[in-house]
Design an enzyme around this catalytic site. Structure first.
Site, PDB file in Angstrom:
ATOM      1  N   LYS A 208       0.813  -1.227   0.000  1.00  0.00           N
ATOM      2  CA  LYS A 208       0.000   0.000   0.000  1.00  0.00           C
ATOM      3  C   LYS A 208       0.843   1.272   0.000  1.00  0.00           C
ATOM      4  O   LYS A 208       0.313   2.348  -0.249  1.00  0.00           O
ATOM      5  CB  LYS A 208      -0.954  -0.009   1.192  1.00  0.00           C
ATOM      6  CG  LYS A 208      -0.242   0.163   2.505  1.00  0.00           C
ATOM      7  CD  LYS A 208      -1.178  -0.056   3.669  1.00  0.00           C
ATOM      8  CE  LYS A 208      -0.518   0.431   4.926  1.00  0.00           C
ATOM      9  NZ  LYS A 208      -0.935  -0.243   6.137  1.00  0.00           N
TER      10      LYS A 208
ATOM     11  N   ARG B 150      -5.533   1.741  17.364  1.00  0.00           N
ATOM     12  CA  ARG B 150      -6.232   1.816  16.090  1.00  0.00           C
ATOM     13  C   ARG B 150      -7.211   0.650  16.146  1.00  0.00           C
ATOM     14  O   ARG B 150      -7.896   0.499  17.148  1.00  0.00           O
ATOM     15  CB  ARG B 150      -5.247   1.774  14.906  1.00  0.00           C
ATOM     16  CG  ARG B 150      -5.845   2.401  13.637  1.00  0.00           C
ATOM     17  CD  ARG B 150      -4.876   2.408  12.464  1.00  0.00           C
ATOM     18  NE  ARG B 150      -4.560   1.059  12.015  1.00  0.00           N
ATOM     19  CZ  ARG B 150      -3.708   0.787  11.020  1.00  0.00           C
ATOM     20  NH1 ARG B 150      -3.095   1.775  10.388  1.00  0.00           N
ATOM     21  NH2 ARG B 150      -3.457  -0.457  10.659  1.00  0.00           N
TER      22      ARG B 150
HETATM   23  C1  LIG Z   1       0.174  -0.864   6.597  1.00  0.00           C
HETATM   24  C2  LIG Z   1       0.022  -2.048   7.414  1.00  0.00           C
HETATM   25  C3  LIG Z   1       1.112  -2.918   7.552  1.00  0.00           C
HETATM   26  C4  LIG Z   1       2.479  -2.656   6.939  1.00  0.00           C
HETATM   27  O1  LIG Z   1       3.111  -1.603   7.600  1.00  0.00           O
HETATM   28  P1  LIG Z   1       4.645  -1.219   7.336  1.00  0.00           P
HETATM   29  O2  LIG Z   1       4.965  -0.296   8.431  1.00  0.00           O
HETATM   30  O3  LIG Z   1       4.693  -0.553   6.002  1.00  0.00           O
HETATM   31  O4  LIG Z   1       5.452  -2.450   7.368  1.00  0.00           O
HETATM   32  C5  LIG Z   1       0.905  -4.047   8.312  1.00  0.00           C
HETATM   33  N1  LIG Z   1      -0.283  -4.307   8.904  1.00  0.00           N
HETATM   34  C6  LIG Z   1      -1.348  -3.486   8.791  1.00  0.00           C
HETATM   35  C7  LIG Z   1      -2.622  -3.832   9.466  1.00  0.00           C
HETATM   36  C8  LIG Z   1      -1.219  -2.322   8.046  1.00  0.00           C
HETATM   37  O5  LIG Z   1      -2.268  -1.506   7.938  1.00  0.00           O
END
Ligand SMILES: *Cc1c(COP(=O)(O)O)cnc(C)c1O
Length: 358
Positions: free
Chosen positions: A35, A129
């Site tokens: 993402k 969150r």
């Molecule tokens: C974005 C996200 C990740 C990945 O996060 P990074 O810091 O880019 O490794 C993992 N788990 C969830 C639930 C996320 O929203």
């Protein structure tokens, strides 16, 4: 287009292999998270093909991949929107969930579509969150899911460092494992997955402090950029490529000007009252790119170390080039390495051309 995002797939691939090798030694599987670079299907495919589970928070992106018939698994990281549950079942194989009422409807959607769906329960671990709170409530929820025809509970997860800035530690992960084990005794079976966080869990891995039962990490930034682990967490890992993405933008003005704005000071384009140090007359350059494209000027790292980012408005990036050893001319293209924030935005900007360079 004059501004470009240069994408080096080989460098991303090397980053993925680096973490994959280390994780393999600890029996950890990866969800590769794309993402950070939306709007580049090639990056998503590379991640999915190498990690075998691709994760994204946006259903739209999973839909594109599913429709294209990719053969890796797709995982929805953001908990599902109640209005999209059929699409969640159609376009993702695994989803993360924290709300029983949504899980019940998700089950119904899976039954209606005759399409089995796997879920992971997200447990609140302090970052505030998404997540089941208190985490022990997940035991009852798990027991109910166990009897659902459309869903299979495959594990539990925690997330950190997203909203509250709370960092993962051994205690928090052990307590995740304890809850997982209570679920296991309630269900009288093992859970396949205990998912111990994202890029910010990597310091624990590097320190050998990740509890043994953690067997999944969901990595985005560490694969795409590998910058946070070095710049924020202080680990030197020269094997990682922090330059797998580069911004390239064009010089549209070069001029010697005072370093301190003159006249009565009020507010800038964003309603902020700026302040400036007077450094005398300095050579400056303006590039044709701005906050509308990257949002965070202070998170652009000039590839040339002798130039300095001064700031930006929506469409202009202003540099101090006084100390530049190479002359900078109108029409030149300057390059920048990126932190995660600018990467997310640049990769979605319609005014920035995405160019695969390797
Ligand atoms: C974005 C996200 C990740 C990945 O996060 P990074 O810091 O880019 O490794 C993992 N788990 C969830 C639930 C996320 O929203």
């Amino acid at each position: 287009m004059s501004a470009k995002l240069l994408i080096n797939l080989n460098k991303i691939k090397n980053n993925i292999s680096f973490w994959q090798n280390l994780c393999q030694q600890h029996n950890i599987k990866l969800i590769g998270v794309g993402k950070g670079c939306p709007a580049s299907p090639k990056v998503a495919r590379l991640i999915g093909n190498t990690t075998s589970i691709y994760g994204d928070s946006r259903l739209n992106r999973l839909r594109e991949l599913k429709k294209a018939g990719v053969d890796f698994e797709l995982s929805l990281l953001r908990i599902p929107s109640p209005s999209e549950l059929e699409a969640v079942v159609k376009y993702s194989d695994i989803s993360f969930n924290s709300q029983l009422r949504v899980i019940r409807k998700l089950n119904q959607a899976a039954i209606n579509l005759n399409q089995p769906h796997q879920i992971i329960l997200m447990l609140e671990s302090g970052d505030l969150r998404e997540g089941i709170y208190p985490p022990e409530n997940s035991i009852k929820i798990a027991a109910e899911v166990e009897n659902m025809e459309g869903l299979k509970l495959i594990g539990v997860a925690a997330n950190f460092s997203c909203y509250g800035g709370i960092k993962p530690d051994t205690n928090k992960l052990n307590s995740l494992i304890q809850t997982a084990e209570k679920i296991e005794s309630r269900l009288a079976r093992k859970l396949e997955i205990i998912s111990g966080g994202a890029t910010t869990s990597l310091p624990l891995l590097l320190e050998n402090k990740l509890p043994a039962r953690i067997n999944q990490l969901r990595l985005g930034e560490a694969l795409l950029l590998g910058r946070d682990i070095q710049d924020i967490w202080g680990y030197e890992l020269p094997e990682l490529n922090t330059d797998s993405f580069l911004l390239e933008a064009e010089v549209i003005e070069v001029a010697k000007k005072p370093s301190k704005p003159y006249g009565e000071i009020s507010v800038d384009a964003f309603g902020q009252r700026p302040s400036f140090e007077d450094r005398g007359m300095r050579k400056r350059a303006i590039l044709a790119i701005g906050r509308a494209d990257f949002v965070y000027p202070d998170q652009l790292i000039p590839c040339q170390q002798d130039i300095e980012v001064l700031g930006a408005s929506s469409d202009h990036l202003i540099l101090d080039i006084q100390e530049s050893k190479t002359p900078i001319e109108l029409g030149d293209r300057l390059r920048f390495q990126l932190y995660y924030g600018p990467l997310v935005h640049l990769s979605q900007s319609n005014d920035v051309e995405k160019v695969i360079i390797n």
